[in-house]
Design a protein around this motif. Structure first.
Motif, PDB file in Angstrom:
ATOM      1  N   ARG A 143       0.842  -1.208   0.000  1.00  0.00           N
ATOM      2  CA  ARG A 143       0.000   0.000   0.000  1.00  0.00           C
ATOM      3  C   ARG A 143       0.869   1.247   0.000  1.00  0.00           C
ATOM      4  N   THR A 144       1.981   1.184   0.786  1.00  0.00           N
ATOM      5  CA  THR A 144       2.896   2.326   0.817  1.00  0.00           C
ATOM      6  C   THR A 144       3.493   2.544  -0.563  1.00  0.00           C
ATOM      7  N   GLN A 145       3.877   1.460  -1.234  1.00  0.00           N
ATOM      8  CA  GLN A 145       4.427   1.587  -2.591  1.00  0.00           C
ATOM      9  C   GLN A 145       3.380   2.153  -3.551  1.00  0.00           C
ATOM     10  N   GLU A 146       2.137   1.655  -3.395  1.00  0.00           N
ATOM     11  CA  GLU A 146       1.060   2.163  -4.249  1.00  0.00           C
ATOM     12  C   GLU A 146       0.838   3.654  -3.988  1.00  0.00           C
ATOM     13  N   LEU A 147       0.815   4.004  -2.682  1.00  0.00           N
ATOM     14  CA  LEU A 147       0.595   5.421  -2.344  1.00  0.00           C
ATOM     15  C   LEU A 147       1.774   6.282  -2.781  1.00  0.00           C
ATOM     16  N   THR A 148       2.981   5.732  -2.677  1.00  0.00           N
ATOM     17  CA  THR A 148       4.156   6.481  -3.123  1.00  0.00           C
ATOM     18  C   THR A 148       4.079   6.711  -4.635  1.00  0.00           C
ATOM     19  N   LEU A 149       3.714   5.691  -5.370  1.00  0.00           N
ATOM     20  CA  LEU A 149       3.564   5.815  -6.820  1.00  0.00           C
ATOM     21  C   LEU A 149       2.444   6.801  -7.161  1.00  0.00           C
ATOM     22  N   ALA A 150       1.325   6.693  -6.420  1.00  0.00           N
ATOM     23  CA  ALA A 150       0.207   7.634  -6.660  1.00  0.00           C
ATOM     24  C   ALA A 150       0.634   9.053  -6.324  1.00  0.00           C
ATOM     25  N   TYR A 151       1.401   9.211  -5.235  1.00  0.00           N
ATOM     26  CA  TYR A 151       1.876  10.553  -4.857  1.00  0.00           C
ATOM     27  C   TYR A 151       2.798  11.109  -5.928  1.00  0.00           C
ATOM     28  N   GLN A 152       3.706  10.190  -6.428  1.00  0.00           N
ATOM     29  CA  GLN A 152       4.611  10.655  -7.490  1.00  0.00           C
ATOM     30  C   GLN A 152       3.819  11.086  -8.724  1.00  0.00           C
ATOM     31  N   LYS A 153       2.781  10.318  -9.076  1.00  0.00           N
ATOM     32  CA  LYS A 153       1.932  10.679 -10.218  1.00  0.00           C
ATOM     33  C   LYS A 153       1.215  11.999  -9.943  1.00  0.00           C
ATOM     34  N   LEU A 154       0.693  12.107  -8.694  1.00  0.00           N
ATOM     35  CA  LEU A 154      -0.001  13.342  -8.308  1.00  0.00           C
ATOM     36  C   LEU A 154       0.952  14.532  -8.343  1.00  0.00           C
ATOM     37  N   ALA A 155       2.180  14.307  -7.838  1.00  0.00           N
ATOM     38  CA  ALA A 155       3.166  15.406  -7.841  1.00  0.00           C
ATOM     39  C   ALA A 155       3.508  15.801  -9.279  1.00  0.00           C
ATOM     40  N   ALA A 156       3.637  14.783 -10.167  1.00  0.00           N
ATOM     41  CA  ALA A 156       3.937  15.082 -11.577  1.00  0.00           C
ATOM     42  C   ALA A 156       2.762  15.817 -12.220  1.00  0.00           C
ATOM     43  N   SER A 157       1.531  15.373 -11.903  1.00  0.00           N
ATOM     44  CA  SER A 157       0.347  16.040 -12.441  1.00  0.00           C
ATOM     45  C   SER A 157       0.251  17.466 -11.910  1.00  0.00           C
ATOM     46  N   ARG A 158       0.592  17.646 -10.662  1.00  0.00           N
ATOM     47  CA  ARG A 158       0.559  18.990 -10.063  1.00  0.00           C
ATOM     48  C   ARG A 158       1.585  19.893 -10.736  1.00  0.00           C
ATOM     49  N   ALA A 159       2.765  19.299 -10.950  1.00  0.00           N
ATOM     50  CA  ALA A 159       3.803  20.105 -11.608  1.00  0.00           C
ATOM     51  C   ALA A 159       3.335  20.497 -13.003  1.00  0.00           C
ATOM     52  N   ARG A 160       2.725  19.561 -13.748  1.00  0.00           N
ATOM     53  CA  ARG A 160       2.215  19.897 -15.084  1.00  0.00           C
ATOM     54  C   ARG A 160       1.114  20.943 -14.990  1.00  0.00           C
ATOM     55  N   PHE A 161       0.228  20.734 -14.009  1.00  0.00           N
ATOM     56  CA  PHE A 161      -0.873  21.692 -13.845  1.00  0.00           C
ATOM     57  C   PHE A 161      -0.331  23.078 -13.511  1.00  0.00           C
ATOM     58  N   SER A 162       0.660  23.107 -12.608  1.00  0.00           N
ATOM     59  CA  SER A 162       1.263  24.400 -12.254  1.00  0.00           C
ATOM     60  C   SER A 162       1.914  25.034 -13.479  1.00  0.00           C
ATOM     61  N   SER A 163       2.540  24.205 -14.274  1.00  0.00           N
ATOM     62  CA  SER A 163       3.180  24.708 -15.486  1.00  0.00           C
ATOM     63  C   SER A 163       2.134  25.249 -16.454  1.00  0.00           C
ATOM     64  N   LEU A 164       1.040  24.560 -16.567  1.00  0.00           N
ATOM     65  CA  LEU A 164      -0.037  25.016 -17.441  1.00  0.00           C
ATOM     66  C   LEU A 164      -0.628  26.327 -16.925  1.00  0.00           C
ATOM     67  N   ILE A 165      -0.831  26.412 -15.644  1.00  0.00           N
ATOM     68  CA  ILE A 165      -1.393  27.631 -15.070  1.00  0.00           C
ATOM     69  C   ILE A 165      -0.423  28.784 -15.332  1.00  0.00           C
ATOM     70  N   ARG A 166       0.865  28.584 -15.162  1.00  0.00           N
ATOM     71  CA  ARG A 166       1.829  29.664 -15.404  1.00  0.00           C
ATOM     72  C   ARG A 166       1.795  30.087 -16.870  1.00  0.00           C
ATOM     73  N   ARG A 167       1.726  29.108 -17.729  1.00  0.00           N
ATOM     74  CA  ARG A 167       1.672  29.452 -19.152  1.00  0.00           C
ATOM     75  C   ARG A 167       0.372  30.199 -19.479  1.00  0.00           C
ATOM     76  N   PHE A 168      -0.693  29.675 -18.840  1.00  0.00           N
ATOM     77  CA  PHE A 168      -1.951  30.360 -19.078  1.00  0.00           C
ATOM     78  C   PHE A 168      -1.880  31.825 -18.618  1.00  0.00           C
ATOM     79  N   HIS A 169      -1.363  32.045 -17.442  1.00  0.00           N
ATOM     80  CA  HIS A 169      -1.224  33.418 -16.931  1.00  0.00           C
ATOM     81  C   HIS A 169      -0.286  34.230 -17.829  1.00  0.00           C
TER      82      HIS A 169
END
Length: 192
Positions: A143-169
């Motif tokens: 479960r920890t590995q699954e959550l770590t992988l999900a967190y990494q995916k979430l962190a990558a998605s957040r980074a992309r989202f943040s990048s998109l928001i910056r570009r949008f702005h």
């Protein structure tokens, strides 16, 4: 005629007939030789009877000696038997004592065996608990590995989202600036 008592070989009294040896020489003169011969035969018979009685007495004495020897032998056997009986009683008492000791040891061993079985039961319970804990730990690691992988995916998605928001702005800013100056700055397109 007189009766004499003697012992037979069986030890019972037996009457023996004995002719009287007394004679009246003064009354009867001995004129006949047969009377003289008769007297020695009575005497011989009396001597023979005496010898028989002596033989019987010897036999009785021999029998008594044998009986005394047998009695002594029986007494020795009885003494040995009594001694053996005492030894057997002592041995029996010793064996009973050993049996009581062995019974005590058997009870102690049974108690120890029960304690060992109880300890084995507790060890089995603890082993089962440990197995369950190991399984839970494995499940938690997965479960920890699954959550770590999900967190990494979430962190990558957040980074992309943040990048998109910056570009949008940035695009909005540039559009606002571009409206003020047309055709000078191209608006970047959003890349997903």
């Amino acid at each position: 005629m007189e009766l004499l008592f003697g012992l037979s070989t069986a030890g019972t009294g037996q009457a023996i007939e004995c002719a009287s040896v007394t004679s009246d020489l003064s009354k009867e003169p001995v004129s006949n030789t047969s009377a003289v011969e008769q007297e020695p035969s009575v005497l011989t018979r009396f001597i023979d009877q005496g010898e028989e009685q002596e033989e019987q007495l010897d036999e009785v004495q021999s029998s008594l000696s044998s009986i005394v020897a047998m009695a002594q032998e029986l007494e020795q056997r009885h003494s040995l038997s009594t001694q053996k009986h005492r030894q057997l009683e002592e041995l029996q008492n010793h064996l009973l004592e050993k049996e009581r000791e062995l019974d005590g040891k058997a009870k102690e061993l049974a108690s120890r065996y029960a304690a060992v079985l109880d300890a084995e039961g507790r060890a089995t319970d603890l082993q089962e608990r440990l197995t369950l804990l190991d399984e839970r730990e494995s499940a938690l690691k997965m479960r920890t590995q699954e959550l770590t992988l999900a967190y990494q995916k979430l962190a990558a998605s957040r980074a992309r989202f943040s990048s998109l928001i910056r570009r949008f702005h940035l695009a909005v800013k540039l559009k606002g600036i571009g409206a003020a100056q047309p055709n000078e700055v191209a608006v970047p397109q959003l890349v997903g």
